[in-house]
Write a protein that holds these residues in place. Sequence first.
Motif, PDB file in Angstrom:
ATOM      1  N   PRO A 157      12.828 -28.450  59.874  1.00 35.78           N
ATOM      2  CA  PRO A 157      11.921 -29.346  59.414  1.00 35.78           C
ATOM      3  C   PRO A 157      11.935 -29.999  58.060  1.00 35.78           C
ATOM      4  O   PRO A 157      12.611 -29.405  57.300  1.00 35.78           O
ATOM      5  N   ASN A 158      11.644 -31.299  57.975  1.00 35.56           N
ATOM      6  CA  ASN A 158      11.899 -31.832  56.601  1.00 35.56           C
ATOM      7  C   ASN A 158      10.473 -31.993  55.984  1.00 35.56           C
ATOM      8  O   ASN A 158      10.359 -32.668  54.783  1.00 35.56           O
ATOM      9  N   ASN A 159       9.447 -31.449  56.283  1.00 38.54           N
ATOM     10  CA  ASN A 159       8.127 -31.265  55.621  1.00 38.54           C
ATOM     11  C   ASN A 159       7.420 -29.968  55.588  1.00 38.54           C
ATOM     12  O   ASN A 159       7.822 -29.213  56.586  1.00 38.54           O
ATOM     13  N   PHE A 160       6.758 -29.991  54.492  1.00 39.47           N
ATOM     14  CA  PHE A 160       6.258 -28.474  54.413  1.00 39.47           C
ATOM     15  C   PHE A 160       5.466 -27.660  55.511  1.00 39.47           C
ATOM     16  O   PHE A 160       5.711 -26.716  55.815  1.00 39.47           O
ATOM     17  N   ASN A 213       5.565 -28.194  58.594  1.00 43.68           N
ATOM     18  CA  ASN A 213       6.243 -27.543  59.821  1.00 43.68           C
ATOM     19  C   ASN A 213       7.208 -26.502  59.647  1.00 43.68           C
ATOM     20  O   ASN A 213       7.448 -25.857  60.541  1.00 43.68           O
ATOM     21  N   TRP A 214       7.013 -25.964  58.400  1.00 42.38           N
ATOM     22  CA  TRP A 214       7.673 -24.863  58.090  1.00 42.38           C
ATOM     23  C   TRP A 214       6.731 -23.695  58.356  1.00 42.38           C
ATOM     24  O   TRP A 214       6.906 -22.444  58.826  1.00 42.38           O
ATOM     25  N   ASN A 248       4.083 -32.122  64.922  1.00 41.72           N
ATOM     26  CA  ASN A 248       4.623 -33.259  64.834  1.00 41.72           C
ATOM     27  C   ASN A 248       6.052 -33.228  65.986  1.00 41.72           C
ATOM     28  O   ASN A 248       7.016 -33.693  65.311  1.00 41.72           O
TER      29      ASN A 248
END
Length: 359
Positions: free
Chosen positions: A64-67, A69-70, A75
């Motif tokens: 993931p490229n956003n916090f 989603n970690w 999304n």
Amino acid sequence: MIPYIFLIIFTLTFIPLCRYNSKLYLYINYIIICLFMALRSPTVGSDTLSYRSLFYNSNMTDLPNNFINWILPLNNQRFETGFILLNKLIYNISPNFQFELFVTAFIISTCFIFFIKQLNCDYPLSFLIFICFGFLANSMNLMRQSLAWAFTLVAFVFVVKRKFFPFIIFVVLAGSMHVTGFLFLPVYFLSYFKLNYRSLFLIAIGGGVVFFDFEKIFGSISKFSTEVQAFSSSINNGDGYLNLILNLFIFGIVFFCSYRLLELSLKDKENFLVKNSIYLSLLAIVCIVISFKFSQISRIIMYFASCEFILITYMVNKFNNKFIFKAIIITALICYFIIIQMIRPEWSCIIPYLFFWQS
């Protein structure tokens, strides 16, 4: 069925060893259980082949490229980041799915051994409960959720030890394997409640509210989570009801007997371990009741089912003739397993058992 019978016989055969060298008994069974899960064919377990496909595609899966989603699979992210990372790590060490089965078996069995050792559970009973009450089957079916369950075992040890930060770390690890692992968070705070009829009533009321408002709760969360959408919101069939009724009966007996024994034994009134385990059994019962309306919620029961290892040990220790009662429990466990596997093997999807070189 035969490999499972041999596994049970092996566990029973070495029970005399437990009296003289309990650690040796513990570690011998630990190795056998770990190898039994690790050396299975990918055809054992309903979801294992799907996880094999995910494993071989893991190096092509983007992180993931956003916090947010970690932490949570939102999304349109299907799998939890922790599980994706685990797959990538294992794949880069060895691009062989059998190695992943070994690593996951090692994690699950190690956490289990840590749990029963730290909380002084009866070793032979614990191994038989693991084999006969569906924990082994879950470990060979639901890879992500079984990893999450394993981490909640360690988290519960830290609940008993009143160590909040290690508890949080292992709950986050559980949630990183399967998002439902975060549902274990309230367990730590329940430990501060006194065990009485008022607290039990409040938990029952809370469960009732969730039961009647679950459609709204489920709908709201599923808008943001593909993982939640993957959970079916309908009961499967009559077999699903039968399984739930059987589980409700088992947890009801464990809850009632252990609670009454704790009430009747004044010296155990402050038994922190038993108290928290009784709370787990009540949460399991609440999940079962909700599952009558939404069958897939039954998977969440496994996080709270760990109470069986502790409470059954507690009940056995309370009987004057522990040997006879323990023999009855062991016989009941084995009969339960054999009957279920003969009549309803589809509940566990672990028969036939094949080693990986047989497939």
